[in-house]
Design a protein around this motif. Structure first.
Motif, PDB file in Angstrom:
ATOM      1  N   PHE A  54      -1.829   1.007  -6.436  1.00 33.57           N
ATOM      2  CA  PHE A  54      -0.629   0.746  -5.790  1.00 33.57           C
ATOM      3  C   PHE A  54       0.555   1.881  -6.407  1.00 33.57           C
ATOM      4  N   ALA A  70       1.342   3.948  -2.490  1.00 34.15           N
ATOM      5  CA  ALA A  70       2.998   3.464  -2.384  1.00 34.15           C
ATOM      6  C   ALA A  70       4.153   5.270  -2.836  1.00 34.15           C
ATOM      7  N   ALA A  85       3.226   7.375  -0.386  1.00 35.04           N
ATOM      8  CA  ALA A  85       3.610   7.364   0.913  1.00 35.04           C
ATOM      9  C   ALA A  85       4.985   7.661   1.265  1.00 35.04           C
ATOM     10  N   HIS A  86       5.783   6.994   0.076  1.00 29.80           N
ATOM     11  CA  HIS A  86       7.188   7.767   0.007  1.00 29.80           C
ATOM     12  C   HIS A  86       7.208   8.842  -0.395  1.00 29.80           C
ATOM     13  N   SER A 132       4.029  11.405  -8.242  1.00 31.13           N
ATOM     14  CA  SER A 132       4.361  10.460  -7.792  1.00 31.13           C
ATOM     15  C   SER A 132       6.358   9.850  -7.348  1.00 31.13           C
ATOM     16  N   PHE A 176      10.881   2.295  -6.605  1.00 33.90           N
ATOM     17  CA  PHE A 176      10.537   1.652  -5.677  1.00 33.90           C
ATOM     18  C   PHE A 176      12.123   1.151  -5.166  1.00 33.90           C
ATOM     19  N   MET A 198      11.876   0.053  -1.049  1.00 37.05           N
ATOM     20  CA  MET A 198      10.282  -1.103  -1.479  1.00 37.05           C
ATOM     21  C   MET A 198      11.084  -2.140  -2.999  1.00 37.05           C
ATOM     22  N   GLY A 250       8.594  -3.875  -4.429  1.00 37.08           N
ATOM     23  CA  GLY A 250       8.016  -2.766  -5.312  1.00 37.08           C
ATOM     24  C   GLY A 250       8.160  -3.273  -7.137  1.00 37.08           C
TER      25      GLY A 250
END
Length: 585
Positions: A240, A244, A247-248, A317, A337, A342, A345
Motif C-alpha cells: 500500500f 499509494a 500515486a501521490h 516514495s 500520507f 490521505m 492512510g
C-alpha cells in the motif's frame, strides 16, 4: 571418597532448570574463594597472553560447547521459516523509524542512495554469514565464527558488541513502537511518554519488550508461526505504501536531490545500516534448523535480496511524497500520507509499522537470546545464561537477561542516541566477520606455512589501514582527492596480493562466498568507511562501552574463559591441594 561419589551422582541426576547457587554463575576455580581470585588476578598477563592467541575449532563449537546448555534446542525450522524470519527481523524497524529522521537531517531525497550504499554493504556481510552458518551451525553466530578464526580475545570484544547491539537494538525498536502507537491513537509521538526532568520515560516500550520475550521463551515454533502472520500483514501495508506513495508522488520534492552533499548520503547510510542489522539473527537459529546447509542460504540470501529492493523503493516514495524539510523524523510515513490528503492512510501505515516492529522484537528476542546462550557456553558471561529449558527447548535465562537490559535502556534513552551507538557496534561486527572469512580461507592451523601466515596478516592489516585512511580523508576533506591516490591503490594492491601470492587453504563444503578475496575485502572497506561517516559522539560512547567491556574482561571474563580452556590444570591444582590437606591431617 564420599565427596567424589556425591559429585558423580550429581552428574547423572537431572538438575532443576531453576537454580541459583554460586556454582551456577561462577563455577570456575578462579572464583572458588577470595584467595583463588587474588591468585588469578596475579596471573593476568600470562592468562591474557594465552587467551590472545588461543583459538577454538569447528568441532568444539558445534559439539562440546553445546553440552553447557544441558538440553538441546529443538530442530523445528525450515527455509520457509528462515525467509519469513528474515523479513520479520529486518523490515519494520529501520525503514519506518530511521528513513524520515535521516532524510530530514542528513541526506534529503538522496536517502535512497543511502539505502543503496548500506544495502550493498549488508549483502556483502550476508555472504560472509551464510558461508559460516552453513559450516558451523551453532547458536553463537558471529561470536562462534570469530572465536574459531580470530581467537578468544577478539571474540570477547565482538561478544561485548553483540550484547550491546542486542540490548540497544531492542530498546530502539521498542521506543519507536510507542511513537507509532501514539500516532495510531491520533496523538503526538511523545504523548504517551512520561516526562521526568530531562528524561522521557517510556513504560509502554518496556511492556512490549516483555510480551515479545515471553512469546519467544514459550516456543520457537509458535514464534515462527506468529511471525508469518504478522509479516504477511505487514507486507500488505508495504505494498500500500509503495502504490499509494508513488500515486501521490511529486517529482519537484526531489529537488534539490543532494541538499547536504555526498557526505550527507554516507552519514545517513551509516545510520540506516541499522535497518539491515536484523539478518544476523537468522544465523543464530542454525541449531534449530532442520537442514542448515540448504535452508540458511535460501533464507538469508533470498530475504535480504528482496528487502534491499523494498527499502530503496520505500525511501524513494517517501521523498517524492513530501519535501525533505517537512518530513516528520518521528513518524515519517504516517505524517507524509496525512500531508497528501490521505489522513486515513496514516493509521494504516502506523498499524503496519507497529506490526513490523512487533516482528522485529519477536525475532530479535529469539536471536539475541541465542547469541547470549553461546557466549555463556564459553563462560564469557555466567554459564547460568547458557541453560536451555528441557520442556520449551528455549534459553529462558538468556532471553530474560536481554529483555531486562533492553527494558531498562528503553525506559530512559532516546532513539537518536541509540541508533548512532548501535550502528558503530553493528558495522564493527560485520567488518570483523569479513576479516574472519579471509582468515578461514587462507589459514589452517598446522597446515599453512609460517611465511604465508605472515603475508596474510600483512595484507589484512594493509586492507584495514588503507580503508581507515580513506574513511578519515573523506571525513576531513570530503571534496579532496589527493589522499585517495595513496589509500585506494594500497587497498587494491593488498587485495591483489591475497589473490595472487597466497593459495586458499580451505574450500567451502556446501556454499561459499564468491570472488574471494575481493568481496570480503570490499566489505571491510565499506564497513570502515560507513563507521567513519558517523558523528564523533557515537565513537565516544562506543569507546566508553569498550573500556567497560575490557574492565569486565580483566576482572571476570579472562579468568572464567582461562579456567574453561584449561580444565586439566584445574584438576591438577585441586589434586595438589587435596594432597596438601591430607598431609597436614
Amino acid at each position: 571418597m564420599s565427596s567424589m561419589g556425591q559429585k558423580a551422582e550429581d552428574e547423572f541426576q537431572p538438575r532443576s532448570y531453576w537454580r541459583w547457587s554460586k556454582d551456577d554463575f561462577l563455577p570456575e576455580e578462579s572464583f572458588r574463594d577470595r584467595s583463588s581470585y587474588i591468585s588469578a588476578l596475579s596471573q593476568i598477563y600470562p592468562r591474557f597472553k594465552d587467551r590472545l592467541v588461543s583459538r577454538s575449532d569447528d568441532a568444539n563449537e558445534i559439539t562440546e560447547l553445546r553440552k553447557q546448555s544441558e538440553n538441546d534446542m529443538k530442530r523445528c525450522l525450515t527455509w520457509w521459516d528462515l525467509t519469513w524470519f528474515g523479513f520479520g527481523s529486518v523490515i519494520g524497524a529501520g525503514i519506518f523509524v530511521l528513513t524520515g529522521q535521516e532524510a530530514h537531517n542528513h541526506a534529503g531525497p538522496a536517502i535512497v542512495l543511502s539505502y543503496v550504499a548500506s544495502g550493498i554493504s549488508a549483502m556483502l556481510s550476508v555472504f560472509c554469514y551464510t558461508e559460516f552458518s552453513v559450516e558451523i551451525p551453532v547458536a553463537g553466530g558471529s561470536f562462534a565464527y570469530l572465536r574459531i578464526e580470530l581467537g578468544d580475545f577478539t571474540a570477547f570484544i565482538t561478544a561485548g558488541n553483540i550484547l550491546l547491539e542486542s540490548v540497544i537494538g531492542g530498546a530502539a525498536v521498542a521506543r519507536a513502537w510507542t511513537s507509532y502507537f501514539a500516532t495510531l491513537l491520533n496523538r503526538q509521538p511523545n504523548s504517551l511518554r512520561i516526562r521526568k526532568g530531562s528524561y522521557l520515560l517510556d513504560p509502554i516500550a518496556v511492556v512490549v519488550l516483555a510480551i515479545a520475550s515471553t512469546i519467544a521463551m514459550i516456543s520457537t515454533r509458535r514464534t515462527s508461526q506468529l511471525n508469518w502472520i504478522a509479516t504477511a500483514l505487514n507486507t500488505l501495508v508495504i505494498l500500500f505504501v509503495l502504490i499509494a506513495g508513488f500515486a501521490h508522488a511529486d517529482t519537484s520534492n526531489l529537488t534539490p536531490f543532494l541538499p547536504y552533499g555526498a557526505k550527507g548520503i554516507f552519514q545517513a547510510a551509516a545510520i540506516v545500516y541499522f535497518a539491515y542489522g536484523g539478518f544476523d539473527n537468522i544465523a543464530t537459529m542454525a541449531e534449530e534448523t532442520k537442514n542448515p546447509s540448504r535452508d540458511i542460504p535460501l533464507g538469508l540470501l533470498g530475504s535480504m535480496s528482496i528487502i534491499t529492493v523494498v527499502y530503496c523503493l520505500m525511501a524513494l516514495s517517501l521523498s517524492m511524497m513530501q519535501k525533505y524539510t517537512e518530513i516528520d523524523p518521528n513518524a515519517a510515513y504516517s505524517m507524509a500520507f496525512q500531508s497528501v490528503g490521505m489522513k486515513w492512510g496514516k493509521y494504516l501505515v502506523a498499524l503496519g509499522a507497529l506490526k513490523g516492529m512487533t516482528t522485529v522484537l519477536l525475532v530479535g528476542a529469539l536471536g539475541q537470546a541465542r547469541y547470549t546462550t553461546h557466549i555463556a557456553r564459553a563462560h564469557m558471561i555466567p554459564p547460568w545464561f547458557a541453560l536451555v529449558h528441557p520442556k520449551t527447548g528455549t534459553p529462558i535465562n538468556a532471553t530474560l537477561l536481554m529483555a531486562i537490559l533492553s527494558g531498562l535502556i528503553a525506559l530512559f534513552s532516546s532513539l537518536d542516541v541509540l541508533a548512532s551507538l548501535l550502528s558503530v557496534s553493528t558495522l564493527f561486527i560485520f567488518m570483523m566477520m569479513a576479516v574472519a572469512l579471509l582468515v578461514r580461507r587462507y589459514y589452517v592451523r598446522e597446515v599453512t606455512p609460517t611465511t604465508n601466515l605472515l603475508k596474510l596478516v600483512i595484507f589484512i592489516l594493509i586492507i584495514i589501514a588503507s580503508s581507515m585512511g580513506t574513511s578519515a580523508y573523506w571525513g576531513l576533506r570530503p571534496n579532496g582527492w589527493i589522499g585517495y591516490i595513496v589509500t585506494i591503490p594500497l587497498w587494491l594492491l593488498a587485495t591483489i596480493g591475497l589473490s595472487v601470492f597466497l593459495p586458499q587453504q580451505r574450500t567451502p563444503k556446501v556454499w561459499g562466498v564468491p570472488l574471494v578475496p575481493w568481496l570480503p575485502s570490499l566489505s571491510i572497506a565499506i564497513n570502515i568507511f560507513l563507521m567513519g561517516s558517523l558523528a564523533p559522539q557515537a565513537f565516544i560512547r562506543f569507546g566508553i562501552c569498550t573500556v567497560a567491556m575490557l574492565v569486565y574482561y580483566i576482572l571476570v571474563g579472562l579468568h572464567a574463559t582461562y579456567d574453561m580452556a584449561h580444565p586439566q590444570q584445574k584438576l591438577d591444582d585441586l589434586k595438589v591441594k587435596n594432597q596438601d590437606e591430607e598431609g597436614k591431617a
